[in-house]
Design an enzyme around this catalytic site. Structure first.
Site, PDB file in Angstrom:
ATOM      1  N   TYR A  20       0.823  -1.221   0.000  1.00  0.00           N
ATOM      2  CA  TYR A  20       0.000   0.000   0.000  1.00  0.00           C
ATOM      3  C   TYR A  20       0.851   1.263   0.000  1.00  0.00           C
ATOM      4  CZ  TYR A  20      -4.060  -2.873   1.172  1.00  0.00           C
ATOM      5  OH  TYR A  20      -5.070  -3.796   1.145  1.00  0.00           O
ATOM      6  N   TYR A 148     -13.976  -4.712   5.573  1.00  0.00           N
ATOM      7  CA  TYR A 148     -12.722  -5.078   4.913  1.00  0.00           C
ATOM      8  C   TYR A 148     -12.475  -6.564   5.160  1.00  0.00           C
ATOM      9  CZ  TYR A 148      -7.831  -5.730   3.845  1.00  0.00           C
ATOM     10  OH  TYR A 148      -6.655  -6.221   3.311  1.00  0.00           O
ATOM     11  N   ASP A 242     -16.258 -12.850  10.130  1.00  0.00           N
ATOM     12  CA  ASP A 242     -14.823 -12.681   9.876  1.00  0.00           C
ATOM     13  C   ASP A 242     -14.200 -12.115  11.149  1.00  0.00           C
ATOM     14  OD1 ASP A 242     -12.286 -11.869   9.211  1.00  0.00           O
ATOM     15  OD2 ASP A 242     -12.854 -10.841   7.352  1.00  0.00           O
ATOM     16  N   LYS A 271      -4.744 -13.326  11.972  1.00  0.00           N
ATOM     17  CA  LYS A 271      -3.993 -12.304  12.722  1.00  0.00           C
ATOM     18  C   LYS A 271      -3.350 -12.778  14.041  1.00  0.00           C
ATOM     19  CE  LYS A 271      -4.817  -8.311  10.250  1.00  0.00           C
ATOM     20  NZ  LYS A 271      -6.010  -8.177   9.404  1.00  0.00           N
TER      21      LYS A 271
HETATM   22  C1  LIG Z   1      -6.455  -8.401   8.018  1.00  0.00           C
HETATM   23  C2  LIG Z   1      -7.817  -8.855   7.714  1.00  0.00           C
HETATM   24  C3  LIG Z   1      -8.082  -9.691   6.623  1.00  0.00           C
HETATM   25  C4  LIG Z   1      -7.016 -10.117   5.649  1.00  0.00           C
HETATM   26  O1  LIG Z   1      -6.024 -10.878   6.247  1.00  0.00           O
HETATM   27  P1  LIG Z   1      -4.604 -11.044   5.515  1.00  0.00           P
HETATM   28  O2  LIG Z   1      -3.860 -11.975   6.397  1.00  0.00           O
HETATM   29  O3  LIG Z   1      -4.013  -9.667   5.464  1.00  0.00           O
HETATM   30  O4  LIG Z   1      -4.871 -11.581   4.166  1.00  0.00           O
HETATM   31  C5  LIG Z   1      -9.387 -10.120   6.434  1.00  0.00           C
HETATM   32  N1  LIG Z   1     -10.382  -9.745   7.269  1.00  0.00           N
HETATM   33  C6  LIG Z   1     -10.152  -8.951   8.331  1.00  0.00           C
HETATM   34  C7  LIG Z   1     -11.284  -8.595   9.228  1.00  0.00           C
HETATM   35  C8  LIG Z   1      -8.881  -8.466   8.582  1.00  0.00           C
HETATM   36  O5  LIG Z   1      -8.669  -7.652   9.615  1.00  0.00           O
END
Ligand SMILES: *Cc1c(COP(=O)(O)O)cnc(C)c1O
Length: 424
Positions: A20, A148, A242, A271
């Site tokens: 980015y 996101y 998510d 994460k």
């Molecule tokens: C960071 C994130 C993603 C993407 O994860 P990556 O490991 O960067 O591909 C997807 N959904 C949420 C809610 C996120 O915070």
């Protein structure tokens, strides 16, 4: 006198492409030589207090000896083995342990290596679930403004386009159906009415529970998730949470959905799964979803399988990270951080440049009226000894749960000081 930059930085910087980042105008990234706890040491000896925990991953702080030992031991014994036709202890133990933590109802874990891919798998699971049930027309996804979910093509399609920074791919991305989160009666009724008409083509509803992270640290109350569960049940579509950002204590409970008392049909985790040490993600499905693939037809199998799936080092790190949630008072630490963030960031609410201060769990966000010069802000935070990296008009803290009150105070003070100097 300024210490010269290390050669590996000046030479390597000509060959590396940063995330980015407009490389033409990018500031030289700060060279890190060591991490420890919530501290980052730069090549010139400066020590920064970390306010971000490396994109929300390093929940126990850096270099926790328990995770280090587990990864070392695993590296000596079995660093990686293909997951097709072969099994190993760390991945199978982790699958079971995640399912126990998530509670009855979520009981099959599929491992991948990144958050985006775990969302891709969740979308594929949802669409193929309906395909397998003889409803191949159900392949669209309800997603939400401000959301996101990743950077791959499938996940770009479920991001808020204004948030996902994906404008260059317009026309290629198979955009899904974007709605307002049902925060009030009007938006709930609108979504309900829309689903009444379109549910026959919908595979799933996808949401980041309690906090939309990269979309601006937007927070909502648990009843919104209960409402989504109700809508999903009423219209018979799957519900995907998510929890890549919110999972593992960040919002004050192990998983955000616990606060709403409802479970999704599919959940994505990544994460903080390995405590910020190795890349790993999991997509965990309910029995209902799993049974939708249980058949004598080979074409009904889930069609996915990354090369590094279930990497043993990463699974060992994740198991060690889960040990730490049991042995150390992580959720109590998150509660203490929440209280301190509320208090420490409260003065920011009165600053002319600030629109709103929001706190949930170990997440503190200061929303500004306008988007500041990020590089200038980062520089000022660095000078104050803090690693804080705003995005858009959001200046935020997502510290390690082990951050001391003193360090946290220095982080909130740095934000107040730096933002005090910003014009409205
Ligand atoms: C960071 C994130 C993603 C993407 O994860 P990556 O490991 O960067 O591909 C997807 N959904 C949420 C809610 C996120 O915070």
């Amino acid at each position: 006198m300024k210490t010269p930059l290390p050669d590996w930085l000046t030479e390597g910087q000509r060959h590396v492409w940063l995330p980015y980042t407009q490389m033409k105008t990018a500031a030289m990234p700060a060279p890190v030589v060591r991490t420890q706890g919530s501290r980052i040491q730069l090549a010139d000896g400066r020590i920064l207090i970390d306010g971000i925990a490396s994109w929300w991953t390093a929940c126990h702080g850096y270099n926790h000896p328990h995770i280090a030992r587990a990864v070392h031991d695993q590296l000596d014994r079995l660093p990686h083995i293909m997951f097709g036709g072969l099994a190993h202890e760390p991945a199978l133990k982790l699958a079971k342990r995640l399912c126990v933590l998530l509670g009855p109802g979520l009981d099959r874990a599929f491992f991948t290596e990144s958050g985006s891919v775990s969302v891709e798998v969740a979308l594929k699971m949802a669409m193929q679930y309906w395909f397998n049930q003889g409803e191949p027309q159900r392949r669209r996804i309800v997603a939400f403004r401000g959301g996101y979910h990743g950077d791959t093509f499938g996940t770009m399609a479920v991001c808020d386009p204004g948030v996902g920074m994906h404008a260059a791919f317009d026309g290629i991305i198979p955009h899904q159906d974007l709605h307002d989160l049902p925060l009030d009666d009007a938006s709930s009724d609108a979504l309900d009415a829309w689903l009444r008409e379109h549910a026959g083509h919908m595979a799933a509803i996808l949401v980041e529970p309690l906090v939309q992270g990269a979309g601006g640290m937007r927070m909502h109350e648990p009843f919104v998730l209960a409402r989504l569960r109700e809508l999903a049940d009423r219209h018979d579509v799957l519900l995907i949470f998510d929890e890549i950002f919110t999972g593992f204590g960040r919002t004050g409970t192990m998983f955000a959905f616990e606060q709403a008392g409802v479970q999704p049909d599919i959940i994505t985790l990544s994460k903080a799964l390995t405590g910020g040490t190795l890349p790993l993600a999991a997509t965990v499905a309910s029995r209902r979803v799993f049974e939708g693939f249980w058949s004598d037809d080979p074409a009904h199998a889930l069609m996915h399988g990354p090369t590094y799936m279930g990497n043993a080092l990463a699974c060992a790190a994740a198991l060690a990270s889960l040990d730490l949630f049991e042995r150390e008072p992580r959720l109590a630490q998150v509660r203490a951080i929440e209280g301190q963030l509320r208090e420490g960031l409260a003065p920011c609410a009165a600053l002319p440049c600030v629109r709103e201060v929001r706190v949930k769990g170990a997440i503190g966000a200061v929303e500004l009226h306008s988007t500041p010069d990020r590089a200038a802000l980062c520089r000022q935070f660095l000078e104050a000894g803090a690693w804080i990296r705003p995005f858009g008009n959001i200046v935020y803290l997502t510290p390690a749960f082990t951050t001391t009150p003193d360090d946290l105070r220095r982080l909130t003070d740095a934000i107040e000081t730096v933002l005090s100097a910003l014009p409205s």
